[in-house]
Design an enzyme around this catalytic site. Sequence first.
Site, short mmCIF file in Angstrom:
data_model
loop_
_atom_site.label_atom_id
_atom_site.label_comp_id
_atom_site.label_asym_id
_atom_site.label_seq_id
_atom_site.Cartn_x
_atom_site.Cartn_y
_atom_site.Cartn_z
N ASP A 77 -35.65 -29.17 -52.21
CA ASP A 77 -35.12 -28.40 -51.44
C ASP A 77 -35.63 -27.52 -50.58
O ASP A 77 -36.79 -27.97 -50.34
CB ASP A 77 -34.16 -27.53 -52.99
CG ASP A 77 -33.01 -26.92 -52.09
OD1 ASP A 77 -32.03 -26.55 -52.96
OD2 ASP A 77 -32.90 -26.71 -50.91
N GLU A 135 -25.14 -19.38 -52.09
CA GLU A 135 -26.33 -19.35 -52.80
C GLU A 135 -26.58 -17.92 -53.41
O GLU A 135 -25.49 -17.43 -53.93
CB GLU A 135 -27.38 -19.91 -51.96
CG GLU A 135 -27.37 -21.32 -51.32
CD GLU A 135 -28.69 -21.74 -50.60
OE1 GLU A 135 -28.37 -22.47 -49.69
OE2 GLU A 135 -29.73 -21.64 -51.40
C1 GLC Z 1 -30.27 -25.10 -49.92
C2 GLC Z 1 -29.30 -25.30 -50.85
C3 GLC Z 1 -29.24 -26.89 -50.88
C4 GLC Z 1 -29.14 -27.32 -49.50
C5 GLC Z 1 -30.34 -27.37 -48.95
C6 GLC Z 1 -30.29 -27.68 -47.40
O1 GLC Z 1 -31.31 -24.11 -50.26
O2 GLC Z 1 -30.11 -24.86 -52.09
O3 GLC Z 1 -27.99 -27.14 -51.82
O4 GLC Z 1 -28.66 -28.88 -49.36
O5 GLC Z 1 -30.95 -25.91 -49.04
O6 GLC Z 1 -29.53 -26.62 -46.73
#
Ligand code: GLC
Length: 577
Positions: free
Chosen positions: A268, A454
């Site tokens: 992530d 988030e």
């Molecule tokens: C974010 C999220 C994830 C996402 C990634 C790219 O922090 O946790 O679900 O796909 O970053 O944006």
Amino acid sequence: MKNNRHLEQKVEKLLAQMTLDEKIGQMTQVRHFDDITLNEINTKFIGSIIHTQGPTPGNDAAEWQAKFTELQKQALSTRLGIPLLFGVDAVHGQNTYDGAVIFPHNIGLGASRNAGLVEKAAAITAIESKATGFNWVFSPCVAIPFNEKWGRVYEAFSESTELTAELTKASIRGHQGLTEPFTVMATAKHFIGDGATDFGVEGGNTTLSLDEIRQQLLPPYQAAIASGVGSVMASFNTLDGVPMHAHKAMITGLLKAELNFGGIVVSDWKAYSRFGGNDIINAGIDMVMAVDGDLGLFQEGVKNGVLNGVISQERIDDAVRRILRQKFRMGLFDNPFPDGSLISTIGIQEHRNVARQAVRESLVLLKNRNNILPLKKDARIVVVGEFGDNCGLQSGGWTVNWQGTTENYKGATTILDGFIKHTAGEVLYDKDGLAGYDNVDVAVIVVGETPYAEFFGDVGGEMNKYQLTLTEAHQQIFETYTAKGIKTVVILISGRPLVVTDQINQCDAFVAAWLPGSEGDGIAEVLYGKHDFKGKLPHSWPKSEADYIGKYGPNYWDNTIEPLFPFGYGLNYNQSL
Ligand code: GLC
């Protein structure tokens, strides 16, 4: 993932030619802006580009495709010419593109329980993502939310492991297609325990036992792997204090070895600097989102790690093998460029019709006193509240922007649009909810949660902007109309079940609409009875804030606590309460 001997031979042949720098380059994912210059795509052998919040690649799909073609040509100009993966958070339609069809978020698809519909929605998302130049979507989120306080409940399908596994299978099939080359590569995320942290803290600590994880959280990943998912994204949370990104037993031991996952484990956001550098590579992470200044740290750190024996050559080869394998499965070595003919499919009525069906089937009727629904066609209605006429507010996070939007966006319809379209009577609109129209038959009060994504949506978290009850302003709107003795129908726009027991007791009808997306006019089709309610609760519905005394929501914490409505509850027009 079937073991294709011819495919594996191509992978090994290419891998054998690669230098360490080229291998580390393949493990690198960066944004097309800020993190990298065009020339560095080539000189740093970049393997993947991610588009997230930030400058769009262009003003329309043709410009987005042209930008990605330019980046792709840079990658193809390297010695081995390995094509790029282009990844995007298309989690309910190609939601980063203004004009794409936006589906109900997964919680609404969970309420529909319609696997065929989930597959269709995923297939359309894949097409509109490809039309804007992408070949990889970071979707579906297959979390099992244990606590409504978590800011990402809506990204998941349900609290039910079984329902989540079933819809995960449909989602992977829809996104990737049933035969190779994939339409786009899908991503099961976030591995593992993202929705089961103590007190619903995004990126918090999960204290489930391995047996509980195997029983409650793992089946959706098993379903995804059985469906041939090309990637799995590691989770921000810790497991008993160990960052999931650095958890070798879970990533390499359980996911890769025991479940035989042969795809890419992608990190992530900015995980290299956040979760222990080379520890995450040794744990089994194959591709790293080396964003926000992590690029040099990552590439130099891994190279030194290999040269110093901290990271084995075998580990690097395993990572690159998995990346090359997916690129071959996706047909990128045959045709790495976007398909211009898909541009005309973005936002077409055929796609919108499927999204509107998803809106209808996601609605859950929790109360219908004296059969006030379906509404009479000639009824004099007032639609109350700004959520009633704003497609940004009805769509939740990950819509146009990371945190969603409070503005209207291209091609979408609002809830009010639907009432105006289907009424044979008169429809008034009271945006602020203070006009308190007296002479109407019914007030349709639309309230709920403004968009969030988030940790912004955590209740009680670091942002602490959201609550489990309606906001005081929305409670006031409701009081204004009930105090006048007017019949009230409440439509709740929310990313999770909320504590609305008082409002449910006082109103005449109550509809959980979740986050319907671009086709808001689909709601009126059900409220006027053109279609019956089909949705069933994908989560048990909480009765009181006082029930949130454990680390999980009432349903998980203590089964002696009765929910207001159980998982699976939902009325239709043959029932009235
Ligand atoms: C974010 C999220 C994830 C996402 C990634 C790219 O922090 O946790 O679900 O796909 O970053 O944006």
